[in-house]
Design a protein around this motif. Structure first.
Motif, PDB file in Angstrom:
ATOM      1  N   ILE A  58       6.526  -4.248   0.675  1.00 29.11           N
ATOM      2  CA  ILE A  58       8.005  -5.066   0.930  1.00 29.11           C
ATOM      3  C   ILE A  58       7.055  -6.284   0.395  1.00 29.11           C
ATOM      4  CG2 ILE A  58       8.377  -6.437   2.989  1.00 29.11           C
ATOM      5  CD1 ILE A  58       8.469  -4.146   4.402  1.00 29.11           C
ATOM      6  N   VAL A  59       5.917  -6.243   0.248  1.00 30.01           N
ATOM      7  CA  VAL A  59       4.674  -7.338  -0.323  1.00 30.01           C
ATOM      8  C   VAL A  59       5.010  -7.617  -1.636  1.00 30.01           C
ATOM      9  CG1 VAL A  59       1.928  -7.571  -1.041  1.00 30.01           C
ATOM     10  CG2 VAL A  59       3.108  -7.288   1.424  1.00 30.01           C
ATOM     11  N   THR A  60       5.287  -6.250  -2.872  1.00 28.32           N
ATOM     12  CA  THR A  60       5.960  -6.278  -3.981  1.00 28.32           C
ATOM     13  C   THR A  60       7.272  -7.021  -4.147  1.00 28.32           C
ATOM     14  OG1 THR A  60       4.437  -4.220  -4.192  1.00 28.32           O
ATOM     15  CG2 THR A  60       6.799  -4.846  -5.707  1.00 28.32           C
ATOM     16  N   LEU A  61       8.058  -7.343  -3.241  1.00 23.47           N
ATOM     17  CA  LEU A  61       9.036  -7.584  -3.111  1.00 23.47           C
ATOM     18  C   LEU A  61       8.928  -9.466  -3.155  1.00 23.47           C
ATOM     19  CD1 LEU A  61      12.320  -6.983  -4.170  1.00 23.47           C
ATOM     20  CD2 LEU A  61      12.623  -7.259  -1.072  1.00 23.47           C
ATOM     21  N   VAL A  62       8.064  -9.441  -2.558  1.00 24.60           N
ATOM     22  CA  VAL A  62       7.939 -11.451  -2.604  1.00 24.60           C
ATOM     23  C   VAL A  62       7.205 -11.670  -3.068  1.00 24.60           C
ATOM     24  CG1 VAL A  62       6.637 -13.058  -1.301  1.00 24.60           C
ATOM     25  CG2 VAL A  62       7.267 -10.759   0.636  1.00 24.60           C
TER      26      VAL A  62
ATOM     27  N   GLY B 204       3.771  -5.114 -12.220  1.00 27.24           N
ATOM     28  CA  GLY B 204       2.405  -6.532 -12.311  1.00 27.24           C
ATOM     29  C   GLY B 204       2.948  -6.427 -10.507  1.00 27.24           C
ATOM     30  N   ALA B 205       4.114  -6.660  -9.837  1.00 27.31           N
ATOM     31  CA  ALA B 205       4.316  -7.143  -8.729  1.00 27.31           C
ATOM     32  C   ALA B 205       3.518  -5.980  -8.371  1.00 27.31           C
ATOM     33  CB  ALA B 205       5.028  -7.169  -8.291  1.00 27.31           C
ATOM     34  N   ILE B 206       3.831  -4.384  -8.107  1.00 27.84           N
ATOM     35  CA  ILE B 206       2.891  -3.521  -7.567  1.00 27.84           C
ATOM     36  C   ILE B 206       1.582  -3.602  -7.380  1.00 27.84           C
ATOM     37  CG2 ILE B 206       2.783  -1.225  -7.287  1.00 27.84           C
ATOM     38  CD1 ILE B 206       5.881  -0.344  -7.967  1.00 27.84           C
ATOM     39  N   LEU B 207       0.916  -3.875  -9.512  1.00 29.52           N
ATOM     40  CA  LEU B 207      -0.578  -3.787  -8.996  1.00 29.52           C
ATOM     41  C   LEU B 207      -0.935  -4.876  -8.578  1.00 29.52           C
ATOM     42  CD1 LEU B 207      -2.712  -3.523 -11.264  1.00 29.52           C
ATOM     43  CD2 LEU B 207      -2.401  -4.746 -12.055  1.00 29.52           C
ATOM     44  N   LEU B 208      -0.549  -6.265  -8.100  1.00 28.37           N
ATOM     45  CA  LEU B 208      -0.806  -7.326  -7.443  1.00 28.37           C
ATOM     46  C   LEU B 208      -0.803  -6.618  -5.862  1.00 28.37           C
ATOM     47  CD1 LEU B 208      -1.798  -9.768  -7.376  1.00 28.37           C
ATOM     48  CD2 LEU B 208       0.496 -10.803  -7.526  1.00 28.37           C
ATOM     49  N   ALA B 209       0.050  -6.478  -5.365  1.00 28.86           N
ATOM     50  CA  ALA B 209       0.929  -6.399  -4.152  1.00 28.86           C
ATOM     51  C   ALA B 209      -0.896  -5.168  -3.518  1.00 28.86           C
ATOM     52  CB  ALA B 209       2.004  -5.932  -4.068  1.00 28.86           C
ATOM     53  N   SER B 210      -1.162  -3.778  -4.614  1.00 31.95           N
ATOM     54  CA  SER B 210      -1.881  -2.918  -3.854  1.00 31.95           C
ATOM     55  C   SER B 210      -3.120  -3.895  -3.619  1.00 31.95           C
ATOM     56  CB  SER B 210      -1.450  -1.772  -4.486  1.00 31.95           C
ATOM     57  OG  SER B 210      -2.273  -2.091  -5.525  1.00 31.95           O
ATOM     58  N   LYS B 211      -3.201  -4.719  -4.819  1.00 30.87           N
ATOM     59  CA  LYS B 211      -4.975  -5.118  -4.245  1.00 30.87           C
ATOM     60  C   LYS B 211      -5.057  -5.580  -3.419  1.00 30.87           C
ATOM     61  CE  LYS B 211      -5.834  -4.920  -8.910  1.00 30.87           C
ATOM     62  NZ  LYS B 211      -6.798  -5.492 -10.509  1.00 30.87           N
ATOM     63  N   VAL B 212      -4.095  -6.364  -3.060  1.00 28.24           N
ATOM     64  CA  VAL B 212      -3.733  -7.608  -1.790  1.00 28.24           C
ATOM     65  C   VAL B 212      -3.737  -6.896  -0.399  1.00 28.24           C
ATOM     66  CG1 VAL B 212      -3.025  -9.566  -0.778  1.00 28.24           C
ATOM     67  CG2 VAL B 212      -2.547  -9.489  -3.215  1.00 28.24           C
ATOM     68  N   TRP B 213      -3.060  -6.127  -0.028  1.00 24.75           N
ATOM     69  CA  TRP B 213      -2.319  -5.067   1.132  1.00 24.75           C
ATOM     70  C   TRP B 213      -3.376  -4.171   1.430  1.00 24.75           C
ATOM     71  CZ3 TRP B 213      -1.651  -6.545   5.368  1.00 24.75           C
ATOM     72  CH2 TRP B 213      -0.766  -5.464   6.375  1.00 24.75           C
ATOM     73  N   ASP B 214      -2.845  -3.184   0.216  1.00 24.08           N
ATOM     74  CA  ASP B 214      -3.602  -1.756   1.091  1.00 24.08           C
ATOM     75  C   ASP B 214      -4.852  -1.760   0.797  1.00 24.08           C
ATOM     76  OD1 ASP B 214      -1.580  -0.332   2.187  1.00 24.08           O
ATOM     77  OD2 ASP B 214      -0.579   0.060  -0.735  1.00 24.08           O
ATOM     78  N   ASP B 215      -5.012  -0.645   1.635  1.00 26.25           N
ATOM     79  CA  ASP B 215      -6.851  -0.477   2.082  1.00 26.25           C
ATOM     80  C   ASP B 215      -7.305   0.906   0.926  1.00 26.25           C
ATOM     81  OD1 ASP B 215      -6.873  -2.107   4.635  1.00 26.25           O
ATOM     82  OD2 ASP B 215      -6.265  -0.319   5.614  1.00 26.25           O
ATOM     83  N   GLN B 216      -6.161   1.032   0.646  1.00 20.43           N
ATOM     84  CA  GLN B 216      -6.960   2.519  -0.644  1.00 20.43           C
ATOM     85  C   GLN B 216      -7.160   1.399  -1.933  1.00 20.43           C
ATOM     86  OE1 GLN B 216      -7.239   6.092  -0.570  1.00 20.43           O
ATOM     87  NE2 GLN B 216      -7.304   5.529  -2.923  1.00 20.43           N
ATOM     88  N   ALA B 217      -8.410   1.314  -2.274  1.00 19.88           N
ATOM     89  CA  ALA B 217      -8.950   0.945  -3.207  1.00 19.88           C
ATOM     90  C   ALA B 217      -7.946   1.239  -5.172  1.00 19.88           C
ATOM     91  CB  ALA B 217     -10.724   1.329  -3.821  1.00 19.88           C
TER      92      ALA B 217
END
Length: 337
Positions: free
Chosen positions: A186-190, A214-227
């Motif tokens: 959902i953050v990716t879509l934002v 690019g959106a997934i790359l950024l969202a994963s760094k901001v939101w997910d706990d998995q590095a």
């Protein structure tokens, strides 16, 4: 999230009134405050007659303000209306997706279904591409100039719209390999809609893969706990280089003006609009939105990451850089307010 959710269904902000010249405004003020001879109360300008500050024009951006309608939902309405007319004439009893090819399994309240969330998010991307206004793009996202694989890109790559199932497979592969969560989708879509609004561009057949990546790359760094590091994505997309990933990340952030903050109210609006999109297309969708704790976490982390990205941008003297070391701040204590 308490009362925050209610703002997701508020009407759009008032349109900006036409601007007037300073001399006209001064003359109007002098006329409106003039007192007559019989000592009547002077005319006071009504608040609706005043100019709207320029800052309020930004409220038309759905990725920043909860009062603005999401772009993907409005783009889907034409197809939804046509589909409802078709279903009224030819009743279909089984569930189907917008492409009539992808069937959905059920989700539960206790376990939000990642697969269902990704299908709804990719359906939103599908409508973005299908009902786009034009083909405005930038070279950094052009798949012909920056291919994601060694396989040659077809000559008609910029003219054929991808099917929903193709977008779904691409996103599903990245989320499965990187072990990302439904909230990250959902953050990716934002971030995707924020990029299209800020950069005044369109997602189209020539650029959709790299914009989504690019959106997934950024969202994963901001939101997910998995590095998840840039090099990790290079293991998934084996033919892309780390330098290319870093440069795409840098330009993506600059186009966002380093605004990666996601308020809980904005997240809630996208969540409920995705549920509406799922309902319009007979898709199942998780029934559990963010609880208060996770909503506060999203806001706190995104604020911290935004500050950190700005620091990295100022410190970066070379043309390409990565914000992979940003991941470490998620393990520090964030002030939840």
């Amino acid at each position: 999230m308490g009362n925050t959710v209610t703002c997701c269904v508020s009407p759009e902000s008032s349109p900006k009134l036409p601007s007037r010249q300073p001399a006209e405004r001064l003359e109007e003020f002098q006329t409106s405050t003039e007192v007559s001879d019989d000592n009547t109360v002077p005319y006071l300008q009504h608040i609706s007659d005043r100019e709207v500050p320029d800052d309020l024009a930004l409220e038309s951006n759905p990725s920043d303000h909860a009062r603005a309608s999401t772009i993907f939902l409005s783009k889907s309405q034409t197809d939804v209306r046509d589909k409802r007319k078709s279903n009224h004439i030819n009743h279909i009893s089984h569930k189907y997706s917008s492409c009539s090819t992808i069937f959905i399994d059920d989700s539960t309240v206790s376990q939000p279904n990642l697969k269902s969330t990704i299908k709804c998010v990719t359906l939103a991307i599908y409508y973005h591409i299908k009902n786009r206004d034009s083909d405005r793009s930038l070279d950094i996202f052009d798949e012909k100039l920056h291919p994601l694989s060694r396989e040659p890109v077809a000559d008609d790559y910029a003219r054929i719209d991808p099917e929903h199932k193709l977008i779904y497979r691409f996103v599903r592969t990245l989320f499965s390999a990187a072990q990302l969560t439904a909230e990250c989708a959902i953050v990716t879509l934002v971030y995707l809609e924020r990029l299209l609004t800020y950069a005044e561009m369109d997602i189209c057949p020539a650029n959709w893969k790299r914009i989504v990546l690019g959106a997934i790359l950024l969202a994963s760094k901001v939101w997910d706990d998995q590095a998840v590091w840039n090099v990790d994505y290079c293991q998934i997309l084996k033919d892309i280089t780390v330098e290319d990933m870093n440069e795409m990340e840098r330009q993506f952030l600059e186009l966002l003006q380093f605004n990666i903050n996601v308020p809980a109210s904005v997240y809630a609006k996208y969540y409920f609009d995705l549920r509406q999109l799922a309902d319009d297309n007979n898709l199942s969708f998780p029934l559990e939105p963010l609880n208060n704790q996770r909503a506060q976490k999203l806001e706190a982390i995104s604020r911290l990451c935004e500050d950190k990205y700005k620091e990295l941008s100022r410190a970066a003297m070379r043309r390409s850089f990565s914000a992979d070391n940003l991941i470490g701040i998620r393990r520090s204590n964030a002030v939840l307010s």
